[in-house]
Enzyme design. Structure first.
Site, short mmCIF file in Angstrom:
data_model
loop_
_atom_site.label_atom_id
_atom_site.label_comp_id
_atom_site.label_asym_id
_atom_site.label_seq_id
_atom_site.Cartn_x
_atom_site.Cartn_y
_atom_site.Cartn_z
N GLU A 56 0.80 -1.22 0.00
CA GLU A 56 0.00 0.00 0.00
C GLU A 56 0.83 1.27 0.00
O GLU A 56 1.97 1.27 0.47
CB GLU A 56 -0.85 0.03 1.27
CG GLU A 56 -1.98 -0.94 1.22
CD GLU A 56 -2.58 -1.11 2.58
OE1 GLU A 56 -2.97 -0.11 3.19
OE2 GLU A 56 -2.67 -2.26 3.02
N CYS A 112 3.30 8.23 1.35
CA CYS A 112 3.69 7.24 2.35
C CYS A 112 3.91 5.93 1.61
O CYS A 112 3.01 5.45 0.92
CB CYS A 112 2.55 7.12 3.37
SG CYS A 112 2.79 5.77 4.53
N CYS A 132 5.02 -7.45 7.41
CA CYS A 132 6.00 -7.00 8.41
C CYS A 132 6.15 -8.11 9.44
O CYS A 132 5.20 -8.84 9.72
CB CYS A 132 5.47 -5.73 9.08
SG CYS A 132 6.63 -5.02 10.28
N CYS A 181 3.68 -5.78 16.05
CA CYS A 181 2.99 -4.82 16.92
C CYS A 181 1.50 -5.16 16.94
O CYS A 181 0.89 -5.38 15.88
CB CYS A 181 3.20 -3.39 16.42
SG CYS A 181 4.94 -2.92 16.36
N CYS A 222 -1.28 -3.17 14.74
CA CYS A 222 -1.00 -2.88 13.33
C CYS A 222 -1.47 -3.99 12.41
O CYS A 222 -1.23 -5.17 12.66
CB CYS A 222 0.51 -2.67 13.17
SG CYS A 222 0.98 -2.28 11.48
N GLY A 233 5.77 -2.63 6.64
CA GLY A 233 7.17 -3.02 6.73
C GLY A 233 7.96 -2.19 7.71
O GLY A 233 7.54 -1.11 8.14
N GLU A 234 9.10 -2.74 8.10
CA GLU A 234 10.01 -2.06 9.01
C GLU A 234 11.26 -1.69 8.19
O GLU A 234 12.04 -2.57 7.81
CB GLU A 234 10.34 -2.99 10.19
CG GLU A 234 11.51 -2.56 11.05
CD GLU A 234 11.45 -1.12 11.54
OE1 GLU A 234 10.40 -0.68 12.04
OE2 GLU A 234 12.48 -0.43 11.41
N SER A 281 8.59 4.90 16.59
CA SER A 281 7.28 4.50 17.12
C SER A 281 7.46 4.12 18.57
O SER A 281 7.97 3.05 18.89
CB SER A 281 6.74 3.32 16.31
OG SER A 281 6.58 3.72 14.98
N HIS A 306 4.93 4.87 21.40
CA HIS A 306 3.62 4.35 21.80
C HIS A 306 3.47 3.98 23.27
O HIS A 306 2.47 3.33 23.64
CB HIS A 306 3.23 3.13 20.94
CG HIS A 306 3.24 3.37 19.47
ND1 HIS A 306 2.86 4.55 18.89
CD2 HIS A 306 3.60 2.57 18.42
CE1 HIS A 306 2.97 4.47 17.58
NE2 HIS A 306 3.42 3.28 17.27
N ASN A 308 -5.99 3.95 15.13
CA ASN A 308 -6.87 3.60 14.04
C ASN A 308 -7.30 2.16 14.29
O ASN A 308 -6.49 1.25 14.19
CB ASN A 308 -6.04 3.67 12.75
CG ASN A 308 -6.80 4.31 11.63
OD1 ASN A 308 -7.99 4.07 11.45
ND2 ASN A 308 -6.09 5.11 10.86
N CYS A 362 -2.35 1.55 8.27
CA CYS A 362 -1.34 0.62 7.77
C CYS A 362 -1.85 -0.78 7.47
O CYS A 362 -2.33 -1.46 8.35
CB CYS A 362 -0.33 0.46 8.89
SG CYS A 362 1.23 1.08 8.48
N1 SAH Z 1 7.64 -0.22 11.00
C1 SAH Z 1 7.73 1.20 11.08
C2 SAH Z 1 6.92 1.96 10.03
C3 SAH Z 1 5.55 1.48 9.68
S1 SAH Z 1 4.16 1.92 10.64
C4 SAH Z 1 7.36 1.66 12.47
O1 SAH Z 1 7.00 0.84 13.30
O2 SAH Z 1 7.51 2.84 12.76
C5 SAH Z 1 3.96 3.64 10.62
C6 SAH Z 1 3.36 4.15 11.90
O3 SAH Z 1 1.96 3.82 12.03
C7 SAH Z 1 4.04 3.59 13.14
O4 SAH Z 1 4.23 4.60 14.08
C8 SAH Z 1 3.03 2.57 13.62
O5 SAH Z 1 3.25 2.25 14.95
C9 SAH Z 1 1.72 3.30 13.32
N2 SAH Z 1 0.54 2.44 13.30
C10 SAH Z 1 0.41 1.19 12.84
N3 SAH Z 1 -0.84 0.74 13.00
C11 SAH Z 1 -1.55 1.75 13.56
C12 SAH Z 1 -2.90 1.91 13.98
N4 SAH Z 1 -3.78 0.93 13.85
N5 SAH Z 1 -3.26 3.10 14.52
C13 SAH Z 1 -2.36 4.10 14.66
N6 SAH Z 1 -1.09 4.01 14.28
C14 SAH Z 1 -0.67 2.84 13.75
#
Ligand code: SAH
Length: 345
Positions: free
Chosen positions: A89, A102, A109, A113, A116, A158-159, A213, A215, A289, A332
């Site tokens: 995406e 983006c 991935c 997490c 996600c 992805g990371e 990230s 959190h 989200n 994501c």
């Molecule tokens: N792997 C990388 C980049 C991808 S995710 C990372 O972890 O940073 C991009 C951002 O979206 C990250 O901060 C991730 O934690 C956040 N993210 C993923 N799923 C989400 C969700 N359901 N709601 C809010 N943020 C989310």
């Protein structure tokens, strides 16, 4: 088939020579690729060469297979198809300072997490530098010469630091003068916090903005949602961030998704502020989200603004991330997952 998209001008020149072609063809092909052309559109190449290339090489490894345009704003969500049938995406957002894309760095991935959608089926494979560039070329083709992508964020699926070498090569392609020429100051790389790779990144001399990230305000909460926190404790992560700031002179952005009942109380904001005090950083608050398959709750507007106020009161620079494309599976991995599930039915 050889993918030429990830090659820089010097590599393309060398490749052309290997093929018995004059070296200058390399630079011509590079320019065309970055303009989004396929071989048949490379009009300053002889016709027989164009058809030979068409049979043996790939110029545009990514295509748009689905797009959803938000009714709420100018956001467009793309599903990009790759040559091996996989898809990833991307999201194109229109800000006052131009278009931001983006992009994804891996198919899926493996970071796990819990909030996600990208990680639900694990990591299928990493993207090549040419495929990451290809996502930008697709968005530019979509904009059809009226505008182009100015900023790139590596925040799709992805990371990025789990695909380190390819991502570094991709970043170096972005600033090639004859290419899409996107300055690295307009690029943000987001990581869940792979500490050793953050030290490597600080040595690359690539002025990208590092987003982390986070959190959570402490390890206990962070470990509940992010498996990587079991490998690298927060103190080590913050030390790597301080090193990045020292080495690059750039502030670090902390992403903080507010999850109902987990990390969004006043005491969490206070603890977060105390850990970040004195750091050259900025906190980006994101209301979670909600992902259907995950048992996590979102937060209301009041919780976001209270959390923000507490951080501000404690002199931590913070903003609430603007939610864009909320009506088009903005989070994501959601659109890809939805499409795969629909295909399976
Ligand atoms: N792997 C990388 C980049 C991808 S995710 C990372 O972890 O940073 C991009 C951002 O979206 C990250 O901060 C991730 O934690 C956040 N993210 C993923 N799923 C989400 C969700 N359901 N709601 C809010 N943020 C989310």
């Amino acid at each position: 088939m050889i993918e030429l998209t990830g090659m820089n001008p010097a590599e393309l020149t060398a490749w052309c020579k290997e093929q018995g072609l004059p070296g200058f063809r390399g630079k011509q092909i590079f320019k065309w690729i970055h303009q989004g052309a396929d071989f048949d559109g490379m009009t300053n190449l002889p016709k027989d060469l164009r058809s030979r290339l068409q049979e043996t090489a790939i110029a545009q490894p990514v295509e748009i297979i689905e797009k959803r345009q938000s009714r709420l704003d100018d956001t467009v969500k793309f599903l990009f198809g790759l040559k091996d049938g996989n898809c990833v995406e991307g999201v194109l957002m229109h800000y006052h300072h131009g278009y931001t894309l983006c992009i994804s760095t891996q198919v899926g991935c493996r970071m796990g997490c819990t909030f996600c959608a990208s990680t639900l089926d694990g990591c299928v494979r990493s993207l090549t530098p040419g495929e990451m560039l290809g996502e930008i070329l697709c968005a530019n083709r979509f904009l059809d010469g009226k505008d182009r992508v100015h900023n790139v964020v590596l925040m799709g699926s992805g990371e990025p630091l789990d695909n380190y070498d390819n991502v570094m090569k991709f970043l170096r392609l972005l600033r090639e003068p004859d290419g899409v020429s996107i300055g690295l100051r307009n690029v943000s790389l987001s990581t869940c916090g792979i500490v050793p790779k953050m030290y490597d990144l600080a040595e690359e001399d690539l002025p990208v903005t590092l987003s982390v990230s986070l959190h959570a305000p402490n390890d206990e909460i962070r470990r509940q949602t992010m498996p990587i926190a079991k490998v690298y404790p927060m103190e080590e992560l913050l030390k790597a961030c301080r090193n990045y700031i020292d080495k690059t002179g750039r502030r670090v952005i902390f992403e903080y998704a507010l999850v109902g009942g987990v990390n969004c109380e006043e005491k969490h904001a206070v603890e977060l502020a105390s850990r970040l005090r004195g750091m050259q950083c900025h906190v980006n608050l994101i209301p979670l989200n909600v992902v259907e398959e995950r048992d996590l709750r979102g937060v209301n507007e009041r919780i976001v603004s209270d959390f923000l106020k507490t951080l501000e009161k404690l002199h931590i620079s913070a903003t609430r991330r603007r939610e864009m494309g909320d009506d088009i599976e903005g989070a994501c991995g959601q659109l890809r997952r939805k499409t795969i599930m629909e295909k399976k039915q």
